[in-house]
Design an enzyme around this catalytic site. Structure first.
Site, PDB file in Angstrom:
ATOM      1  N   TRP A   1     -13.369 -74.662 -10.095  1.00  0.00           N
ATOM      2  CA  TRP A   1     -13.126 -73.573 -10.484  1.00  0.00           C
ATOM      3  C   TRP A   1     -13.570 -73.065  -9.949  1.00  0.00           C
ATOM      4  O   TRP A   1     -15.009 -72.797  -9.528  1.00  0.00           O
ATOM      5  CB  TRP A   1     -13.152 -73.858 -12.337  1.00  0.00           C
ATOM      6  CG  TRP A   1     -13.025 -72.032 -12.467  1.00  0.00           C
ATOM      7  CD1 TRP A   1     -11.597 -71.104 -12.961  1.00  0.00           C
ATOM      8  CD2 TRP A   1     -13.890 -71.200 -12.582  1.00  0.00           C
ATOM      9  NE1 TRP A   1     -11.764 -70.120 -13.184  1.00  0.00           N
ATOM     10  CE2 TRP A   1     -13.331 -69.907 -13.304  1.00  0.00           C
ATOM     11  CE3 TRP A   1     -15.324 -70.466 -12.527  1.00  0.00           C
ATOM     12  CZ2 TRP A   1     -14.310 -68.740 -13.176  1.00  0.00           C
ATOM     13  CZ3 TRP A   1     -16.070 -69.967 -13.068  1.00  0.00           C
ATOM     14  CH2 TRP A   1     -15.203 -68.395 -13.084  1.00  0.00           C
TER      15      TRP A   1
ATOM     16  N   GLU B   1      -8.746 -76.171 -11.531  1.00  0.00           N
ATOM     17  CA  GLU B   1      -8.876 -75.363 -13.027  1.00  0.00           C
ATOM     18  C   GLU B   1      -8.406 -73.990 -13.007  1.00  0.00           C
ATOM     19  O   GLU B   1      -8.979 -72.913 -12.183  1.00  0.00           O
ATOM     20  CB  GLU B   1     -10.307 -75.232 -13.664  1.00  0.00           C
ATOM     21  CG  GLU B   1      -9.899 -74.063 -14.584  1.00  0.00           C
ATOM     22  CD  GLU B   1     -11.427 -74.436 -15.677  1.00  0.00           C
ATOM     23  OE1 GLU B   1     -12.525 -74.955 -15.195  1.00  0.00           O
ATOM     24  OE2 GLU B   1     -11.812 -74.137 -17.066  1.00  0.00           O
TER      25      GLU B   1
ATOM     26  N   LYS C   1      -6.995 -69.537 -14.465  1.00  0.00           N
ATOM     27  CA  LYS C   1      -7.672 -69.062 -15.231  1.00  0.00           C
ATOM     28  C   LYS C   1      -6.750 -68.037 -15.454  1.00  0.00           C
ATOM     29  O   LYS C   1      -5.723 -67.373 -14.322  1.00  0.00           O
ATOM     30  CB  LYS C   1      -8.949 -68.607 -14.677  1.00  0.00           C
ATOM     31  CG  LYS C   1      -9.745 -67.479 -16.314  1.00  0.00           C
ATOM     32  CD  LYS C   1     -11.064 -67.814 -15.913  1.00  0.00           C
ATOM     33  CE  LYS C   1     -12.201 -66.278 -16.402  1.00  0.00           C
ATOM     34  NZ  LYS C   1     -13.288 -67.039 -16.675  1.00  0.00           N
TER      35      LYS C   1
ATOM     36  N   ASP D   1      -7.855 -74.919 -19.770  1.00  0.00           N
ATOM     37  CA  ASP D   1      -8.643 -74.404 -20.686  1.00  0.00           C
ATOM     38  C   ASP D   1      -8.326 -73.875 -21.314  1.00  0.00           C
ATOM     39  O   ASP D   1      -7.498 -73.159 -21.067  1.00  0.00           O
ATOM     40  CB  ASP D   1      -9.945 -73.697 -19.395  1.00  0.00           C
ATOM     41  CG  ASP D   1     -10.944 -73.297 -20.361  1.00  0.00           C
ATOM     42  OD1 ASP D   1     -10.794 -72.381 -21.389  1.00  0.00           O
ATOM     43  OD2 ASP D   1     -12.142 -73.412 -20.233  1.00  0.00           O
TER      44      ASP D   1
ATOM     45  N   HIS E   1      -8.030 -69.850 -21.004  1.00  0.00           N
ATOM     46  CA  HIS E   1      -7.445 -70.056 -19.808  1.00  0.00           C
ATOM     47  C   HIS E   1      -5.695 -69.480 -19.699  1.00  0.00           C
ATOM     48  O   HIS E   1      -5.366 -68.980 -18.816  1.00  0.00           O
ATOM     49  CB  HIS E   1      -7.615 -69.998 -18.590  1.00  0.00           C
ATOM     50  CG  HIS E   1      -9.133 -70.307 -18.763  1.00  0.00           C
ATOM     51  ND1 HIS E   1      -9.413 -71.582 -17.503  1.00  0.00           N
ATOM     52  CD2 HIS E   1     -10.562 -70.132 -19.072  1.00  0.00           C
ATOM     53  CE1 HIS E   1     -11.279 -71.038 -17.015  1.00  0.00           C
ATOM     54  NE2 HIS E   1     -11.351 -70.566 -18.056  1.00  0.00           N
TER      55      HIS E   1
ATOM     56  N   HIS F   1     -10.142 -78.830 -20.374  1.00  0.00           N
ATOM     57  CA  HIS F   1     -11.196 -77.603 -21.167  1.00  0.00           C
ATOM     58  C   HIS F   1     -11.372 -77.189 -22.108  1.00  0.00           C
ATOM     59  O   HIS F   1     -11.020 -75.779 -22.722  1.00  0.00           O
ATOM     60  CB  HIS F   1     -11.662 -76.971 -20.094  1.00  0.00           C
ATOM     61  CG  HIS F   1     -12.510 -77.858 -19.376  1.00  0.00           C
ATOM     62  ND1 HIS F   1     -13.322 -76.494 -18.124  1.00  0.00           N
ATOM     63  CD2 HIS F   1     -13.123 -77.903 -18.342  1.00  0.00           C
ATOM     64  CE1 HIS F   1     -13.860 -77.079 -16.745  1.00  0.00           C
ATOM     65  NE2 HIS F   1     -13.882 -78.653 -17.777  1.00  0.00           N
TER      66      HIS F   1
ATOM     67  N   ASP G   1     -11.285 -65.130 -23.482  1.00  0.00           N
ATOM     68  CA  ASP G   1     -11.891 -66.623 -22.965  1.00  0.00           C
ATOM     69  C   ASP G   1     -13.441 -66.245 -23.388  1.00  0.00           C
ATOM     70  O   ASP G   1     -14.342 -66.757 -22.536  1.00  0.00           O
ATOM     71  CB  ASP G   1     -12.156 -66.812 -20.816  1.00  0.00           C
ATOM     72  CG  ASP G   1     -12.622 -67.761 -20.829  1.00  0.00           C
ATOM     73  OD1 ASP G   1     -12.082 -69.139 -22.202  1.00  0.00           O
ATOM     74  OD2 ASP G   1     -12.783 -68.007 -19.793  1.00  0.00           O
TER      75      ASP G   1
ATOM     76  N   ASP H   1     -15.099 -68.724 -24.620  1.00  0.00           N
ATOM     77  CA  ASP H   1     -16.106 -69.829 -25.354  1.00  0.00           C
ATOM     78  C   ASP H   1     -16.448 -70.344 -26.536  1.00  0.00           C
ATOM     79  O   ASP H   1     -18.459 -70.606 -25.674  1.00  0.00           O
ATOM     80  CB  ASP H   1     -16.562 -69.818 -24.060  1.00  0.00           C
ATOM     81  CG  ASP H   1     -15.735 -70.287 -22.500  1.00  0.00           C
ATOM     82  OD1 ASP H   1     -15.340 -71.026 -22.594  1.00  0.00           O
ATOM     83  OD2 ASP H   1     -16.721 -69.429 -21.575  1.00  0.00           O
TER      84      ASP H   1
ATOM     85  N   ASP I   1     -15.681 -77.029 -22.574  1.00  0.00           N
ATOM     86  CA  ASP I   1     -15.977 -75.826 -22.364  1.00  0.00           C
ATOM     87  C   ASP I   1     -15.955 -75.327 -23.468  1.00  0.00           C
ATOM     88  O   ASP I   1     -16.022 -74.178 -23.429  1.00  0.00           O
ATOM     89  CB  ASP I   1     -15.286 -75.441 -21.339  1.00  0.00           C
ATOM     90  CG  ASP I   1     -15.870 -74.240 -20.243  1.00  0.00           C
ATOM     91  OD1 ASP I   1     -16.935 -74.457 -20.663  1.00  0.00           O
ATOM     92  OD2 ASP I   1     -14.834 -73.859 -19.563  1.00  0.00           O
TER      93      ASP I   1
HETATM   94  C1  RNT Z   1     -14.291 -70.727 -16.686  1.00  0.00           C
HETATM   95  C2  RNT Z   1     -14.050 -72.084 -15.978  1.00  0.00           C
HETATM   96  C3  RNT Z   1     -15.428 -73.250 -15.817  1.00  0.00           C
HETATM   97  C4  RNT Z   1     -16.525 -72.419 -16.630  1.00  0.00           C
HETATM   98  C5  RNT Z   1     -17.682 -73.845 -16.653  1.00  0.00           C
HETATM   99  C6  RNT Z   1     -19.262 -73.415 -16.402  1.00  0.00           C
HETATM  100  O1  RNT Z   1     -13.791 -70.023 -16.709  1.00  0.00           O
HETATM  101  O2  RNT Z   1     -13.545 -72.061 -17.991  1.00  0.00           O
HETATM  102  O3  RNT Z   1     -15.015 -74.517 -16.382  1.00  0.00           O
HETATM  103  O4  RNT Z   1     -16.635 -72.226 -17.617  1.00  0.00           O
HETATM  104  O5  RNT Z   1     -17.205 -74.316 -15.182  1.00  0.00           O
HETATM  105 ZN    ZN Z   2     -12.928 -74.789 -17.871  1.00  0.00          ZN
END
Ligand code: RNT
Ligand code: ZN
Length: 413
Positions: free
Chosen positions: A180, A221, A223, A254, A257, A281, A289, A291, A321
């Site tokens: 990523w 990955e 986003k 993810d 994302h 993720h 995002d 998390d 994640d």
């Molecule tokens: C960032 C991505 C990525 C990170 C990790 C720490 O937006 O989601 O995967 O969260 O690599």
């Molecule tokens: Zn991620």
């Protein structure tokens, strides 16, 4: 009759075998992310702020400050999670007295992790770290206009692929190496094509050396946007979907994302028709995002249902994640990972045969009624049985363990 036996009979009445579900759940590894344990800081000699739109907020006591503390926290967390799982490491979590640059890291800088993982029976996954670094301050790395900066990050990526391959060889299970990059623009760029062409070329250079798929596999990955890169993310979903299909890498989806109303569950089958394997993720975006730690909510359940009904578990790698620094970090790992497992268990306990039959005969009333009636089934009794058989606590026993461990680490400075 035990609670489990009575629940088992109730499911059997719908043609669902709880023993089959319990057995299947035992064999599904979840790749737990190391970065929930220390707020994505890592163990490099000098640490920058994460950048790239990644942000852990909060200051709850107990952050792991050293690899040993992080491993102790992980040991505890895995003990509270039924089954055998994996650990997802980022390159900034190296464990060494040396101070290699990102373009100098080698497998030996990670051997304490490899030794620990072997002893714990845990397989490792890996990630190059393209953020929290002076050479990533512009939020441009592999797509940077400066060739010197691109080359620096390409070298980092290459080294991480080698490290992942050696981890995979050591553990006898392919190490998934996920890429990523934060690359993007705060305001509207005039030449997106140039940036994307640079990212593509850098990725090609990074992936040029063939690796044995038995040892490691590459994932990319996408986003939608991040704080500071609102206008354009170079590695968007379309970019990486196309790239993964053309180059045969895994695609990492993810959950944070995409646009908040987009649904990853819906994307799985669509992507899986064009890809061999997918990396997830699993996360919980709140408005952005953010998390957040995953809940056992509709989004997670919808995704688990798709993994089961689409028969995708055999070719999907489930990674987590999320990072929350306002609550016990070990509790976040444990509850989040268990929520992922609970959603899979619930998905495997659905009367799929009956639901499919209704759907193919366009009997959407039955599909609707069965889906809703099934929400009252005693899933909790099956989960409790699973945990008991695996020797992990539930309910108040679990809360006592989590509280006890948090009290032990709270004094860390
Ligand atoms: C960032 C991505 C990525 C990170 C990790 C720490 O937006 O989601 O995967 O969260 O690599
Ligand atoms: Zn991620």
């Amino acid at each position: 009759m035990s609670q489990y036996d009575s629940a088992r009979a109730q499911f059997a009445d719908w043609g669902v075998d709880t023993e089959t579900a319990i057995d299947a759940l035992k064999s599904i590894p979840i790749s737990m992310h190391c970065w929930q344990g220390d707020d994505v800081v890592g163990f490099e000699a000098s640490t920058g702020t994460s950048g790239g739109g990644i942000q852990a907020t909060g200051n709850h006591p107990g952050r792991a400050r050293t690899p040993d503390e992080l491993r102790a926290d992980l040991d505890f967390a895995y003990g509270m999670i039924p089954g055998t799982h994996r650990l997802n490491l980022h390159a900034i979590y190296l464990d060494t007295d040396e101070t290699p640059g990102r373009d100098e890291i080698e497998f030996r800088h990670f051997t304490p992790w490899v030794d620990w993982a072997r002893d714990a029976g845990i397989a490792l996954d890996f990630n190059p770290t393209f953020f929290a670094h002076a050479k990533a301050d512009d939020n441009l790395t592999l797509a940077h206009p400066d060739k010197g900066i691109r080359d620096f990050w390409i070298e980092h990526g290459r080294r991480c692929r080698d490290i992942a391959a050696q981890m995979g060889a050591a553990q006898g299970s392919p190490c998934i190496n996920n890429i990523w990059v934060p690359d993007g623009f705060k305001d509207t760029p005039v030449d997106r094509m140039a940036a994307r062409t640079r990212l593509e070329a850098s990725l090609n250079d990074m992936f040029a050396a063939p690796q044995d798929k038995v040892q490691m596999r590459d994932a990319v990955e996408s986003k939608l946007f991040g704080i500071g890169v609102e206008a354009c993310t170079v590695g968007s979903h379309e970019f990486y979907l196309g790239y993964a299909i053309r180059k045969g890498t895994l695609l990492c989806l993810d959950m944070g994302h995409f646009h908040p109303t987009e649904n990853i569950a819906d994307k799985l089958s669509a992507c899986a028709l064009s890809l061999d394997e997918i990396l997830l993720h699993v996360s919980r975006p709140m408005r952005w995002d953010s998390d957040h730690v995953i809940l056992l909510n509709d989004d997670i359940q919808a995704m688990a249902n798709e993994l089961v009904s689409g028969d995708l578990l055999g070719r999907t790698h489930i990674g987590l994640d999320f990072f929350d620094a306002t609550i016990s970090r070990t509790a976040a790992w444990v509850i989040g990972t268990r929520n992922m497992q609970k959603s899979l268990l619930r998905a495997m306990l659905l009367p799929l045969y009956r639901l499919r039959q209704a759907e193919t005969s366009l009997d959407h009333t039955t599909r609707f009624v069965v889906t809703e009636e099934f929400k009252d089934m005693p899933f909790g009794a099956i989960w409790e049985e699973f945990c008991t058989r695996m020797g992990t606590p539930v309910g108040q026993g679990l809360i006592r363990e989590l509280d006890g461990y948090q009290a032990k680490v709270a004094g860390r400075g």
